[in-house]
Design an enzyme around this catalytic site. Structure first.
Site: not given
Length: 612
Positions: A607, A484, A2, A100-101, A75, A491, A507, A488, A27
């Site tokens: 973020k 990666e 947050c 935050n947290g 968030w 996301e 496999h 992307k 963020r």
């Protein structure tokens, strides 16, 4: 995850708070709010679900003006993203808090407060802290700072707290444990935030609180206390960031801007770390030369995109330095009992330097007998940088888009520097190092050439708009690059994407391949190219739609079900991971644009992940 902004000044701080929130939007968040000390001796609060723009609309309907205030973007962790759960939270009409947290023991504290007659208007852990501070004031705490001090002594978990009271309208108090807090210094005004970016329009002078610190802010000054309750001086740092570094410019999205900033960012990461065809080992710290001479193994710990960078480094370190390298996700590493071999260098990688799982892994590593700790990071003032023995900054500059781009490629460049520094000890002579250094120095130019592919990739992206799944393939060091690329795409476009080593197709994953499953492959001209060609034929035989980013000398040509996009020529082994990342970033970006998703702030993501 947050965002926090607080201000105390002679002027109206509401515009400062709102601009700070806008600069923290990168963020990730789902609601926003602010509270100010009202003239009538109460707290005036305005909150809204959604973007900061929604809060601005709410303020038009319910204006606020004050010289003291706090603001927050949330968030959701405890409770759904609703206005009732949005910050700031209050106790009565005179005390407000942002947080935050995560407070791990909030249920026990909540039950205790319920027994004392406190009523709860939200599902959050934060409201527990607000009521606890209120109760300490009722029980005789000397002031707001004393009430916060007594409250944090009961808390377990991670937190950054900023509190205000209408009874002390000229004061803000703050505390940190596990989550960053930065204080901005002005003339006749002071500020507090979770991120320097929020305060760049009003100050360039910052003080970073250490673990366990608390502080009292007034217009006249700032008092900081350490975990033992002693008044302490923390260094004042001048930020090199400018306010316009946070602007999008002529680009449609921050992510597109940051993709195009990669040549410069990588060049700056390499700048003054390469000299006379050698890596400047001193760039890692004054003790680095001695430490590196004793390294016998490397343990890398990271999360998300940084973890993929670590996987690339494993191939390079073992190939060039000839020492074992293990790579682990930080959240997993924290909860097992690793066996530490003698002479192992512990490496953490983080864009923000405040990723909680990575920070806690670093703290645990300091008790396990590692030779030394090395942090690779993009934020000079972060906890990771302060707590590591050795440090290498990536110099990517502010990265606003939640989906990392230039932070990743600068991490790859930094890890290549580490690889060459370690390889010099036994495996690499001067001529070999000079050759590798020349390859690294040429990477920014190769990135410039890769970026010219954007128009072709934008057209290619049209094929993905109606797709629901995609498969990314790579071999050897390109497998983490495929990982990666898949990350992307999922996301920012919300298309389900997975990555596999190309040799693993038979496999299991081959069962998924059909005309509706695009398969994206990276094919540099290396020793595994012929093996990769065989894997490509396996996909073609099942009717799959293949898109291959290939070296022009690979011999792979377009045909039925196969589209080849030629990469820049003469991409060497040390360059390939960085260069082949670019088309995958551009593909994900343009697919997301066509699908109309929120490219810079994808749903459910943040973020800086400062909670477990």
């Amino acid at each position: 995850m947050c965002g926090i902004v607080g201000a105390i000044a002679e002027r109206n701080v509401v515009p400062v708070l709102m601009e700070g929130l806008r600069r923290l939007e990168y963020r990730g968040y789902d609601s926003a709010g602010l509270a100010v000390a009202a003239p009538q001796g109460t707290v005036h609060r305005v909150r809204a679900v959604g973007k900061v723009a929604s809060l601005a609309d709410a303020l038009e309907a319910n204006p606020a003006r004050s010289g003291t205030g706090i603001a927050h973007t949330r968030w959701a962790t405890h409770g759904a993203p609703t206005e009732g759960n949005a910050h700031p939270h209050v106790s009565g009409d005179r005390l407000a808090i942002v947080h935050n947290g995560i407070i791990e023991n909030y249920e026990t504290l909540r039950d205790d407060l319920l027994a004392d007659g406190y009523e709860f208007a939200s599902e959050t852990d934060t409201e527990v802290v607000a009521h606890h501070i209120h109760r300490e004031l009722d029980r005789g705490a000397t002031d707001l700072f004393d009430a916060l001090r007594q409250t944090v002594s009961t808390l377990r978990g991670a937190y950054a707290l900023v509190v205000m009271s209408a009874d002390e309208p000229g004061t803000l108090v703050t505390a940190r444990a596990g989550c960053p807090v930065v204080i901005g210094l002005g003339i006749g005004e002071n500020f507090v935030a979770s991120d320097v970016a929020a305060l760049l329009p009003v100050t360039r002078r910052f003080v970073f609180l250490e673990e366990g610190d608390m502080a009292r802010l007034t217009r006249e000054g700032v008092e900081i206390y350490n975990a033992a309750g002693q008044v302490i001086e923390r260094p004042v740092r001048e930020s090199e960031l400018s306010a316009d570094a946070m602007e999008r410019g002529h680009y449609r999205h921050f992510m597109q801007k940051e993709i195009h900033e990669q040549p410069r960012a990588v060049a700056e990461t390499l700048e003054d770390r390469l000299s006379n065809s050698r890596v400047m080992v001193e760039a890692f710290g004054h003790e680095a030369r001695d430490v590196f001479s004793r390294v016998r193994a490397v343990q890398i710990v990271a999360c998300g995109t940084s973890y993929h960078a670590g996987l690339v480094a494993r191939y390079e370190i073992e190939r060039l330095a000839g020492i074992p390298c293990r790579v682990e996700i930080a959240s997993e590493y924290r909860y097992r009992k690793p066996v530490v071999t003698e002479g192992t260098l512990f490496v953490t990688i983080s864009q923000s330097g405040e990723t909680l799982d990575t920070l806690e892994a670093l703290r645990a590593a300091k008790t396990m007998g590692y030779l030394a700790t090395l942090g690779i990071c993009n934020v000079p003032e972060s906890g990771l940088v302060r707590e590591s023995d050795l440090v290498l900054m990536t110099r990517a500059g502010p990265e606003i888009g939640v989906a990392s781009t230039k932070a990743f490629t600068t991490q790859l460049a930094a890890l290549s520097l580490l690889t060459l520094a370690l390889a010099r000890k036994e495996r690499m002579n001067d001529a070999e190092e000079a050759s590798c250094v020349a390859e690294l120095a040429a990477v920014p130019g190769q990135l410039e050439r890769a970026l010219t592919m954007e128009p072709v990739i934008a057209v290619l992206a049209e094929r993905f708009v109606e797709k629901h799944h995609a498969l990314f393939l790579g071999r050897g060091i390109q497998y983490p690059i495929a990982m990666e690329g898949a990350l992307k795409l999922k996301e920012i476009s919300y298309i389900h994407a997975e990555a596999y080593p190309a040799g693993e197709l038979k496999h299991g994953p081959l069962a998924l391949v059909d005309a509706d499953m695009p398969v994206i492959t990276v094919a540099p001209n290396n020793t595994l190219l012929e093996k990769l060609k065989a894997n490509i034929q396996e996909v073609r035989a099942r009717g799959g739609e293949l898109i291959v980013f290939a070296d022009p000398a690979s011999g792979i040509e377009s045909g039925d079900g196969l589209t080849v996009v030629h990469m820049p020529e003469h991409v060497e082994d040390l360059q390939a991971p960085v260069v082949y990342t670019v088309p995958l970033q551009l593909l994900s970006y343009h697919v997301a644009v066509l699908k109309g998703t929120d490219v810079d702030q994808p749903r459910n993501l943040a973020k800086s992940v400062t909670v477990e």
